[in-house]
Design a protein around this motif. Structure first.
Motif, mmCIF file in Angstrom:
data_model
loop_
_atom_site.group_PDB
_atom_site.id
_atom_site.type_symbol
_atom_site.label_atom_id
_atom_site.label_comp_id
_atom_site.label_asym_id
_atom_site.label_seq_id
_atom_site.Cartn_x
_atom_site.Cartn_y
_atom_site.Cartn_z
ATOM 1 N N GLN A 87 32.409 15.003 79.132
ATOM 2 C CA GLN A 87 32.879 13.648 79.190
ATOM 3 C C GLN A 87 32.304 12.833 78.945
ATOM 4 N N VAL A 88 31.134 12.423 79.453
ATOM 5 C CA VAL A 88 30.420 11.462 80.132
ATOM 6 C C VAL A 88 29.788 10.964 79.031
ATOM 7 N N GLN A 89 28.594 11.947 78.381
ATOM 8 C CA GLN A 89 28.001 11.968 77.274
ATOM 9 C C GLN A 89 29.168 11.549 75.811
ATOM 10 N N GLU A 90 29.925 12.210 75.542
ATOM 11 C CA GLU A 90 31.391 11.642 74.822
ATOM 12 C C GLU A 90 31.042 10.194 74.938
ATOM 13 N N LEU A 91 31.327 9.596 76.237
ATOM 14 C CA LEU A 91 32.230 8.175 75.893
ATOM 15 C C LEU A 91 30.631 7.844 75.565
ATOM 16 N N ILE A 92 30.014 7.642 76.291
ATOM 17 C CA ILE A 92 28.490 7.409 75.598
ATOM 18 C C ILE A 92 28.485 6.753 74.092
ATOM 19 N N ALA A 93 28.636 8.318 72.961
ATOM 20 C CA ALA A 93 28.541 8.404 72.133
ATOM 21 C C ALA A 93 29.420 7.717 71.481
ATOM 22 N N GLY A 94 30.275 7.619 71.421
ATOM 23 C CA GLY A 94 31.234 7.175 71.430
ATOM 24 C C GLY A 94 30.975 5.561 71.696
ATOM 25 N N TYR A 95 30.928 4.680 72.572
ATOM 26 C CA TYR A 95 30.134 3.629 72.793
ATOM 27 C C TYR A 95 28.894 3.107 71.717
ATOM 28 N N GLN A 96 28.431 3.485 71.385
ATOM 29 C CA GLN A 96 27.175 3.411 71.019
ATOM 30 C C GLN A 96 27.588 3.560 69.450
ATOM 31 N N THR A 97 28.083 4.292 68.950
ATOM 32 C CA THR A 97 28.783 4.171 67.890
ATOM 33 C C THR A 97 29.991 3.714 67.244
ATOM 34 N N GLY A 98 30.268 2.594 68.438
ATOM 35 C CA GLY A 98 30.787 1.263 67.961
ATOM 36 C C GLY A 98 32.109 1.055 69.011
ATOM 37 N N ALA A 99 32.603 1.715 69.597
ATOM 38 C CA ALA A 99 34.032 2.007 70.277
ATOM 39 C C ALA A 99 33.923 0.983 71.213
ATOM 40 N N THR A 100 35.157 0.475 71.521
ATOM 41 C CA THR A 100 34.843 -0.537 73.129
ATOM 42 C C THR A 100 35.506 0.268 74.180
ATOM 43 N N VAL A 101 35.067 -0.585 75.212
ATOM 44 C CA VAL A 101 35.614 -0.002 76.104
ATOM 45 C C VAL A 101 37.316 0.306 76.611
ATOM 46 N N TYR A 102 38.162 -0.529 75.912
ATOM 47 C CA TYR A 102 39.332 -0.604 75.760
ATOM 48 C C TYR A 102 39.874 0.359 75.619
ATOM 49 N N GLU A 103 39.427 1.140 73.830
ATOM 50 C CA GLU A 103 39.437 2.251 73.329
ATOM 51 C C GLU A 103 38.648 3.174 73.545
ATOM 52 N N LEU A 104 37.637 3.311 74.641
ATOM 53 C CA LEU A 104 37.366 4.468 75.123
ATOM 54 C C LEU A 104 38.444 4.422 76.814
ATOM 55 N N GLY A 105 38.944 3.765 77.498
ATOM 56 C CA GLY A 105 39.328 4.128 78.747
ATOM 57 C C GLY A 105 40.607 4.463 78.019
ATOM 58 N N ALA A 106 40.840 3.709 76.967
ATOM 59 C CA ALA A 106 42.808 4.661 76.654
ATOM 60 C C ALA A 106 41.847 6.188 76.442
ATOM 61 N N ARG A 107 41.087 6.151 75.014
ATOM 62 C CA ARG A 107 41.011 8.041 74.982
ATOM 63 C C ARG A 107 40.471 8.359 76.127
ATOM 64 N N PHE A 108 39.923 8.664 77.262
ATOM 65 C CA PHE A 108 39.114 9.262 78.930
ATOM 66 C C PHE A 108 40.170 9.010 79.564
ATOM 67 N N GLY A 109 41.595 8.102 79.575
ATOM 68 C CA GLY A 109 42.713 7.599 81.092
ATOM 69 C C GLY A 109 42.034 6.902 81.428
ATOM 70 N N ILE A 110 40.922 6.118 81.604
ATOM 71 C CA ILE A 110 40.725 5.280 82.952
ATOM 72 C C ILE A 110 40.023 4.158 82.675
ATOM 73 N N GLU A 111 39.786 3.216 83.593
ATOM 74 C CA GLU A 111 40.104 1.737 83.917
ATOM 75 C C GLU A 111 38.958 1.382 82.553
ATOM 76 N N ARG A 112 39.039 0.665 82.355
ATOM 77 C CA ARG A 112 38.157 -0.290 81.121
ATOM 78 C C ARG A 112 36.823 -0.508 81.740
#
Length: 145
Positions: free
Chosen positions: A49-74
């Motif tokens: 999940q951490v690797q998926e989060l990092i890949a998502g950020y590197q492809t342009g997702a915001t910390v807000y979007e990633l927080g919502a996707r993974f159920g964690i705080e931005r």
């Protein structure tokens, strides 16, 4: 010296207060326990999940979007990215963008419209205009005094 008056004879007042005290619940009895939710443990992401989060950020997702996707705080997203040495995107404006913002604002564009045009929040535009000493308008478009 007159000691009479409404508060001189306190016997009836004391009796009334004692009657009220007898009506109160027994203070010796313990208060019922308050039903509070149990503190929860922070959600932990596994390595995949951490690797998926990092890949998502590197492809342009915001910390807000990633927080919502993974159920964690931005802020947790940011902490994970910092821990793994991922360079954060800077959302500020370049000198050229600030020049453009000043020009558009002087043409009568609102801060919100300039911000939308440049892809930043209107408060970012406002702060950059203030740094440049540009006088701002009120919500009715009038110069501020």
């Amino acid at each position: 010296m007159d000691l009479g008056g409404a508060y001189y004879n306190t016997k009836t007042q004391v009796e009334a207060l004692e009657t009220l005290l007898r009506k109160l619940p027994d203070r010796a009895a313990p208060a019922p326990p308050v039903d509070r939710p149990k503190p929860r443990r922070a959600r932990q992401l596994d390595a995949d999940q951490v690797q998926e989060l990092i890949a998502g950020y590197q492809t342009g997702a915001t910390v807000y979007e990633l927080g919502a996707r993974f159920g964690i705080e931005r802020r947790t997203v940011s902490n994970i990215l910092h821990r793994h040495g991922v360079p954060m995107r800077r959302r500020s404006l370049s000198a050229e963008q600030i020049d453009n913002a000043v020009h558009l604002y002087n043409l009568g564009w609102s801060l919100a419209r300039v911000g939308d045009h440049l892809g930043v929040n209107h408060t970012t535009v406002l702060n950059k205009l203030r740094e440049r000493g540009i006088p701002t308008r009120d919500t009715h478009g009038r110069p501020r005094s």
